[in-house]
Design a protein around this motif. Sequence first.
Motif, short mmCIF file in Angstrom:
data_model
loop_
_atom_site.label_atom_id
_atom_site.label_comp_id
_atom_site.label_asym_id
_atom_site.label_seq_id
_atom_site.Cartn_x
_atom_site.Cartn_y
_atom_site.Cartn_z
N GLY A 36 14.31 12.05 -7.26
CA GLY A 36 14.11 11.69 -6.09
C GLY A 36 12.65 11.26 -5.69
N ALA A 37 12.30 10.35 -5.01
CA ALA A 37 10.84 10.05 -4.71
C ALA A 37 10.13 11.01 -3.90
CB ALA A 37 10.52 8.70 -4.22
N GLY A 38 10.80 11.51 -3.03
CA GLY A 38 10.03 12.56 -2.02
C GLY A 38 9.94 13.77 -2.79
N VAL A 39 11.10 14.46 -3.36
CA VAL A 39 10.41 15.50 -4.25
C VAL A 39 9.56 15.34 -5.15
CG1 VAL A 39 11.74 17.32 -5.47
CG2 VAL A 39 12.94 16.38 -3.42
N ALA A 40 9.63 14.34 -5.90
CA ALA A 40 8.71 14.10 -6.94
C ALA A 40 7.37 13.93 -6.46
CB ALA A 40 8.83 12.55 -7.54
N GLY A 41 6.98 13.44 -5.06
CA GLY A 41 5.68 13.29 -4.63
C GLY A 41 5.34 14.82 -4.27
N LEU A 42 6.00 15.68 -3.56
CA LEU A 42 5.89 17.15 -3.41
C LEU A 42 5.37 17.95 -4.99
CD1 LEU A 42 8.56 18.02 -0.98
CD2 LEU A 42 6.11 17.55 -0.52
N LEU A 43 6.00 17.51 -5.96
CA LEU A 43 5.87 18.10 -6.98
C LEU A 43 4.42 17.72 -7.51
CD1 LEU A 43 6.73 20.12 -9.25
CD2 LEU A 43 7.94 18.02 -10.44
N LEU A 44 4.27 16.66 -7.49
CA LEU A 44 3.07 16.06 -8.09
C LEU A 44 1.80 16.51 -7.16
CD1 LEU A 44 3.74 12.44 -8.40
CD2 LEU A 44 3.28 14.14 -10.53
N THR A 45 2.22 16.97 -5.95
CA THR A 45 0.89 17.41 -4.74
C THR A 45 0.77 18.83 -5.30
OG1 THR A 45 2.11 16.26 -3.11
CG2 THR A 45 0.57 18.05 -2.55
N ASP A 77 -0.78 4.59 -9.78
CA ASP A 77 -0.03 5.26 -10.50
C ASP A 77 1.15 6.24 -9.92
OD1 ASP A 77 -1.55 7.39 -9.93
OD2 ASP A 77 -2.11 7.99 -11.96
N LYS A 78 1.33 5.95 -8.43
CA LYS A 78 2.31 6.77 -7.95
C LYS A 78 3.16 5.70 -7.19
CE LYS A 78 0.13 10.80 -8.73
NZ LYS A 78 -1.22 10.16 -9.28
N TYR A 79 2.80 5.59 -5.81
CA TYR A 79 3.80 4.75 -4.93
C TYR A 79 4.02 3.41 -5.57
CZ TYR A 79 5.64 1.63 -1.35
OH TYR A 79 6.40 0.78 -1.06
N ILE A 80 2.85 2.76 -6.05
CA ILE A 80 3.05 1.30 -6.64
C ILE A 80 3.86 1.17 -7.93
CG2 ILE A 80 1.75 -0.68 -7.45
CD1 ILE A 80 -0.49 0.31 -5.36
N ALA A 81 3.49 2.35 -8.75
CA ALA A 81 4.14 2.30 -9.99
C ALA A 81 5.82 2.55 -9.70
CB ALA A 81 3.75 3.30 -10.85
N VAL A 82 6.12 3.31 -8.97
CA VAL A 82 7.52 3.63 -8.53
C VAL A 82 8.10 2.34 -7.86
CG1 VAL A 82 9.25 5.13 -7.22
CG2 VAL A 82 7.31 6.16 -8.21
N SER A 85 5.69 10.31 -1.41
CA SER A 85 6.57 11.02 -0.78
C SER A 85 6.84 10.18 0.99
CB SER A 85 6.14 12.38 -0.12
OG SER A 85 6.23 13.25 -1.27
N ILE A 86 5.85 9.52 1.10
CA ILE A 86 5.61 8.97 2.27
C ILE A 86 6.42 7.38 1.99
CG2 ILE A 86 4.19 7.37 4.14
CD1 ILE A 86 2.04 9.65 3.82
N GLY A 87 6.13 7.00 0.92
CA GLY A 87 6.94 5.59 0.63
C GLY A 87 8.18 5.57 0.53
N ALA A 88 8.84 6.95 0.23
CA ALA A 88 10.24 7.22 0.11
C ALA A 88 10.72 6.85 1.51
CB ALA A 88 10.54 8.47 -0.29
N PHE A 89 10.21 6.86 2.37
CA PHE A 89 10.67 6.64 4.02
C PHE A 89 10.27 5.33 4.58
CE2 PHE A 89 10.44 11.27 3.17
CZ PHE A 89 11.63 11.75 3.12
N LEU A 90 9.09 4.93 4.25
CA LEU A 90 8.65 3.64 4.66
C LEU A 90 8.88 2.39 3.74
CD1 LEU A 90 5.06 4.63 6.00
CD2 LEU A 90 7.19 4.64 7.38
N PRO A 91 9.19 1.43 4.31
CA PRO A 91 9.28 0.05 3.72
C PRO A 91 8.08 -0.33 3.22
CG PRO A 91 9.44 -0.35 5.99
CD PRO A 91 9.23 0.99 5.93
N SER A 92 8.16 -1.28 2.15
CA SER A 92 6.81 -1.71 1.41
C SER A 92 6.08 -2.50 2.32
CB SER A 92 7.42 -2.64 0.24
OG SER A 92 7.88 -3.73 0.55
N TYR A 93 6.34 -3.22 3.25
CA TYR A 93 5.42 -3.84 4.00
C TYR A 93 4.53 -2.92 4.92
CZ TYR A 93 8.66 -3.41 7.96
OH TYR A 93 9.54 -2.74 8.97
N ALA A 94 5.31 -1.68 5.42
CA ALA A 94 4.53 -0.70 6.14
C ALA A 94 3.52 0.09 5.36
CB ALA A 94 5.45 0.40 6.62
N MET A 95 4.01 0.29 4.14
CA MET A 95 2.80 0.79 3.00
C MET A 95 1.66 -0.25 2.98
SD MET A 95 3.92 3.90 2.14
CE MET A 95 2.87 4.33 1.09
#
Length: 431
Positions: free
Chosen positions: A40-49, A252-257, A386-396
């Motif tokens: 999942g994107a949220g957990v993956a973001g925390l792991l990368l952090t 290489d994080k949100y945009i790639a995913v 992680s934020i991108g897992a909850f926000l739509p792409s236009y919000a990002m």
Amino acid sequence: MKYADLHPNIRIRIITDFFTDLTQKSIIPFMAIYLSVQIGAGVAGLLLTVNIVASMIIGLWAGYWSDRIGRKKLMVIAQSLQVLALLGLAIANSPWMDSIIVTCLMFLLSSLSSGITVPIANAMIVDVSSEHERHYVYGLQYWTTNIAVTFGALMGGLFFESFRFLLFSLVCIESMITLFILVFMIRETMGNRAFGSDNQFNGSGPSTRLMEADNPIQRNILKTYWAVFQDKRFMIFFTATVLAVSLEFQLDKYIAVRLKSEFTSQLFGLDLSGLHMFSLIMVINTVLVALLAIPFSRWMGRFQFRSIMTVGMCLYTAGFAVLAFSNWAWLLISSAILLTIGELMYAPVRQVMLAGMIPDSNRAAYMAADGLSYNVAALLGSLGLSIGAFLPSYAMAVLYGLMGLGALVYFRMSLRKADTQNEHLTYTDAS
């Protein structure tokens, strides 16, 4: 200045760093995509952090101990850990085993290894180079890094999704060869201080007293950095750098995913997946920077700093904002070109601004603090996933726009706080 004139350690490091960068760029950008799919994107973001924070902490530890027990010893230890990590990644993604837990642990170990290596390798280059050599050395490293990034992105795009075992096996073999070179060809350089006038404080007054001993271990690090972070102009510049560079780390994080999950298209009759498009964007950015940096900087010599920074940051921000939401291939390609032009405009100005605000008496401390801004930006890049897992792409895209605007405002504030000499710098002075 010729390559053959450099110290043997530097010549070896340039070669080994090329292959190390090749290894890192063929794995790290695509690891975010893999982890997002698996956990999942949220957990993956925390792991990368966690990986970035751990790398920052161990980097400070490594810098301290390298001045006590030597550069080479820790570099050999770090490279040994890297071999172990890559071997574990290969096994965990082999035909005989498929373990996301082992993959996460080995990826963390690889990050720790890199955290140890980077500050020590930089110190080693300073140990055995003179001031007039460093411009050539760092310029050469810049070019080889861009080439390594290009080929690393291609390798990752071709092999990571379907041939991870082969990719990890190849980079593990490369890492073993690097370890062999470090053990048998690299010399210890900790005692080489002949060139190091810029390795220690050389001014007078309170800043000098904070660094009054030649032995780095006796320096009062906390008081030194407290003085640096009380410099208001530098902290404005620091904030601007964090905001600007954090956009780059979104690539290489949100945009790639996002591209992996949303993008499918055709280009010249060829089917393109999200991974293919991500690799293409990386290649466009890297190749354009490598090919156009020098001629572009000369052409921009007729313009003023403030104008270059404003236009460059606007193009840079617009490019990333489009990458955050668009799924049209040609618009994505155009945005990659746009953000690269913006990067070529603002990045050299940033470097000249930094050089102009650093006092000679504590140059090393300011440079180290500036390096910390990249770590903070990398941390924000991982949080963006992680934020991108909850926000739509236009919000990002809106968020990226606000970050770029904030960076521009703070850069211009830093310019306004410059003294009379820095206010009248021209881009020609930088080149």
